[in-house]
Structure formats: structure tokens, C-alpha cells
Design a protein around this motif. Structure first.
Motif, mmCIF file in Angstrom:
data_model
loop_
_atom_site.group_PDB
_atom_site.id
_atom_site.type_symbol
_atom_site.label_atom_id
_atom_site.label_comp_id
_atom_site.label_asym_id
_atom_site.label_seq_id
_atom_site.Cartn_x
_atom_site.Cartn_y
_atom_site.Cartn_z
ATOM 1 N N LYS A 1 0.842 -1.193 0.000
ATOM 2 C CA LYS A 1 0.000 0.000 0.000
ATOM 3 C C LYS A 1 0.882 1.249 0.000
ATOM 4 O O LYS A 1 0.626 2.204 -0.736
ATOM 5 C CB LYS A 1 -0.930 -0.028 1.217
ATOM 6 N N SER A 2 1.946 1.230 0.799
ATOM 7 C CA SER A 2 2.879 2.359 0.831
ATOM 8 C C SER A 2 3.619 2.496 -0.493
ATOM 9 O O SER A 2 3.787 3.604 -1.009
ATOM 10 C CB SER A 2 3.876 2.183 1.978
ATOM 11 N N LEU A 3 4.062 1.389 -1.055
ATOM 12 C CA LEU A 3 4.746 1.410 -2.354
ATOM 13 C C LEU A 3 3.852 2.021 -3.428
ATOM 14 O O LEU A 3 4.295 2.868 -4.213
ATOM 15 C CB LEU A 3 5.156 -0.013 -2.759
ATOM 16 N N GLU A 4 2.586 1.632 -3.455
ATOM 17 C CA GLU A 4 1.654 2.150 -4.463
ATOM 18 C C GLU A 4 1.483 3.658 -4.360
ATOM 19 O O GLU A 4 1.310 4.344 -5.374
ATOM 20 C CB GLU A 4 0.297 1.452 -4.340
ATOM 21 N N LYS A 5 1.549 4.203 -3.150
ATOM 22 C CA LYS A 5 1.434 5.659 -2.973
ATOM 23 C C LYS A 5 2.579 6.373 -3.687
ATOM 24 O O LYS A 5 2.362 7.368 -4.384
ATOM 25 C CB LYS A 5 1.449 6.014 -1.484
ATOM 26 N N PHE A 6 3.801 5.866 -3.508
ATOM 27 C CA PHE A 6 4.960 6.477 -4.170
ATOM 28 C C PHE A 6 4.890 6.284 -5.680
ATOM 29 O O PHE A 6 5.228 7.187 -6.449
ATOM 30 C CB PHE A 6 6.268 5.908 -3.610
ATOM 31 N N GLU A 7 4.457 5.114 -6.123
ATOM 32 C CA GLU A 7 4.340 4.867 -7.563
ATOM 33 C C GLU A 7 3.372 5.864 -8.200
ATOM 34 O O GLU A 7 3.668 6.446 -9.244
ATOM 35 C CB GLU A 7 3.873 3.435 -7.830
ATOM 36 N N LYS B 1 -0.111 18.953 -2.875
ATOM 37 C CA LYS B 1 -1.482 18.527 -3.204
ATOM 38 C C LYS B 1 -1.479 17.119 -3.785
ATOM 39 O O LYS B 1 -2.316 16.292 -3.435
ATOM 40 C CB LYS B 1 -2.107 19.500 -4.207
ATOM 41 N N ILE B 2 -0.551 16.874 -4.696
ATOM 42 C CA ILE B 2 -0.458 15.539 -5.303
ATOM 43 C C ILE B 2 -0.135 14.504 -4.226
ATOM 44 O O ILE B 2 -0.745 13.439 -4.170
ATOM 45 C CB ILE B 2 0.592 15.515 -6.425
ATOM 46 N N ALA B 3 0.821 14.826 -3.361
ATOM 47 C CA ALA B 3 1.212 13.903 -2.290
ATOM 48 C C ALA B 3 0.017 13.596 -1.388
ATOM 49 O O ALA B 3 -0.276 12.425 -1.111
ATOM 50 C CB ALA B 3 2.355 14.496 -1.471
ATOM 51 N N ASN B 4 -0.698 14.631 -0.948
ATOM 52 C CA ASN B 4 -1.837 14.431 -0.047
ATOM 53 C C ASN B 4 -2.934 13.605 -0.702
ATOM 54 O O ASN B 4 -3.566 12.772 -0.049
ATOM 55 C CB ASN B 4 -2.403 15.766 0.424
ATOM 56 N N THR B 5 -3.143 13.818 -2.007
ATOM 57 C CA THR B 5 -4.145 13.036 -2.737
ATOM 58 C C THR B 5 -3.792 11.553 -2.715
ATOM 59 O O THR B 5 -4.671 10.700 -2.638
ATOM 60 C CB THR B 5 -4.244 13.525 -4.202
ATOM 61 N N GLU B 6 -2.502 11.259 -2.746
ATOM 62 C CA GLU B 6 -2.042 9.860 -2.762
ATOM 63 C C GLU B 6 -1.763 9.298 -1.368
ATOM 64 O O GLU B 6 -1.276 8.189 -1.231
ATOM 65 C CB GLU B 6 -0.798 9.730 -3.634
ATOM 66 N N GLY B 7 -2.047 10.072 -0.329
ATOM 67 C CA GLY B 7 -1.835 9.582 1.041
ATOM 68 C C GLY B 7 -0.395 9.731 1.507
ATOM 69 O O GLY B 7 0.051 9.012 2.401
ATOM 70 N N LEU B 8 0.337 10.669 0.896
ATOM 71 C CA LEU B 8 1.704 10.986 1.316
ATOM 72 C C LEU B 8 1.733 12.406 1.850
ATOM 73 O O LEU B 8 0.786 13.172 1.667
ATOM 74 C CB LEU B 8 2.675 10.851 0.136
ATOM 75 N N TYR B 9 2.831 12.741 2.505
ATOM 76 C CA TYR B 9 2.942 14.064 3.128
ATOM 77 C C TYR B 9 4.302 14.658 2.847
ATOM 78 O O TYR B 9 5.308 13.961 2.829
ATOM 79 C CB TYR B 9 2.745 13.946 4.651
ATOM 80 N N ILE B 10 4.328 15.972 2.633
ATOM 81 C CA ILE B 10 5.581 16.691 2.550
ATOM 82 C C ILE B 10 5.736 17.459 3.845
ATOM 83 O O ILE B 10 4.859 18.244 4.221
ATOM 84 C CB ILE B 10 5.593 17.635 1.320
ATOM 85 N N ARG B 11 6.821 17.192 4.530
ATOM 86 C CA ARG B 11 7.041 17.871 5.817
ATOM 87 C C ARG B 11 8.483 18.340 5.916
ATOM 88 O O ARG B 11 9.339 17.931 5.180
ATOM 89 C CB ARG B 11 6.668 16.965 6.991
#
Length: 198
Positions: A78-84, A188-198
Motif C-alpha cells: 500500500k505504501s509502495l503504491e502511494k509512491f508509484e 497537493k499531489i502527495a496528499n491526494t495519494e496519502g503521502l505528506y511533505i514535511r
């Protein structure tokens, strides 16, 4: 040299296909601190004890996890798919998307990380092995192979996007972001995919 100038120079040298110059500049880039991170968590987990209970790094998995498709397996994928998906969207929106990576000196073909991603290793290994590779990624399967190997923490890869003046460095379930540009779109793209920029 400022971070912005250095990232700009990396983009220029990537376009010129000068892998030696890009390597030198990437080495300098790694000296910068206090950078943004693309991560699966919205904040840094300060407790190592808590983190060790929820981490889903590839090396934590065993053969039985892959055979039984258990919870740890699904969490990792699931985490891998977010980055992909994140990098797919960035790649689709970029006219040039470069990758620079070091080829491991030895690949232990009996280990799980090689066996599970054998196709991906074969795709990224050049015919004439060099110390490092600089490529403009035009092929989607090459992009996915690099992401899988980076997220599994077995390949240190830099994604260089000259027109956005940004470089991502990946290894594990987080990518360091080298840029002084406004990152709102990426966020925005990261948040849409369940990732975060911090």
C-alpha cells in the motif's frame, strides 16, 4: 552555491547527459540539511519503540509474508503504491524526467530482495556496467522499477526534474526533496495519494 543554483546546475548537466558532472553535483547536494521530506507520515515519529511496531520496510518482510500475503505484506505494498502513483503523476506532467543511480557492485541473487524484484533489477542494469547511470526516463516500466527498488531501500536513486528545478532522493519509505521552489502542487499531489511533505 545556493541550493536553488545547485539544483538548477544539476538539471542543466542532466540535460547535457554529463553523468560525471551530475554525480559531482549530487554529492554536493547531499551536504544540505533541513530539507523537506516526502513521507508516509505527516510528522516525524519521535518514539523509536512506536515506529518499530508499525514500520513496513521491505527487509522486515520474510518469504512467508509474500507467500501468505499477510498484513505486513499489504501494508508495504500500500505504501509502495502511494509512491508509484505520486511519481507517475509528476512524470506524466514533466517533459524531461531524469534518474541518476549507482549500480550495486554485487547483487546477491539468492536474497529475497533480488528474487522478488529480479525483473526490475534486470531492467535497470545497463548492458555495459558503469559506476552510475543517468537516464531520461521515457519508459513507464523503468520508472516503476526504479521506484520499487528505491522504496525497498536497495537502490539510492535521484529523480531530477529540470523544468521544476527539483531533485528527489529516494531510499526507503521517504524521499528527500531538494528544492527552494514553491511545493504547493507537489504537496497537493502527495496528499491526494496519502503521502505528506514535511
Amino acid at each position: 552555491m545556493s541550493l536553488e543554483n545547485l539544483v538548477n546546475r544539476i538539471g542543466i548537466e542532466a540535460k547535457n547527459r554529463d553523468s560525471k558532472k551530475v554525480d559531482e553535483l549530487l554529492y554536493q547536494l547531499c551536504e544540505y540539511e533541513n530539507l523537506k521530506i516526502l513521507d508516509i507520515y505527516p510528522y516525524q515519529i519521535k518514539s523509536n519503540e512506536k515506529f518499530s511496531q508499525v514500520e513496513v520496510f521491505f527487509d522486515k518482510l520474510e518469504s512467508k509474508d509474500f507467500q501468505q500475503k499477510n498484513q505486513e505484506f499489504h501494508s508495504y505494498f500500500k505504501s509502495l503504491e502511494k509512491f508509484e502513483k505520486f511519481f507517475e503523476l509528476i512524470w506524466l506532467g514533466s517533459s524531461e524526467f531524469y534518474a541518476s543511480y549507482d549500480v550495486p557492485l554485487t547483487l546477491y541473487k539468492d536474497t529475497m530482495y533480488y528474487k522478488f524484484y529480479e525483473r526490475e533489477w534486470n531492467e535497470i542494469l545497463p548492458k555495459n556496467r558503469e559506476e552510475s547511470n543517468l537516464i531520461n526516463i521515457d519508459d513507464y516500466s523503468m520508472l516503476l522499477s526504479l521506484i520499487k527498488l528505491a522504496v525497498s531501500d536497495h537502490l539510492d536513486v535521484f529523480f531530477i526534474i529540470p523544468e521544476k528545478n527539483i531533485v528527489f532522493r529516494g531510499g526507503g519509505l521517504a524521499f528527500i526533496i531538494y528544492s527552494e521552489q514553491n511545493l504547493d502542487l507537489f504537496e497537493k499531489i502527495a496528499n491526494t495519494e496519502g503521502l505528506y511533505i514535511r
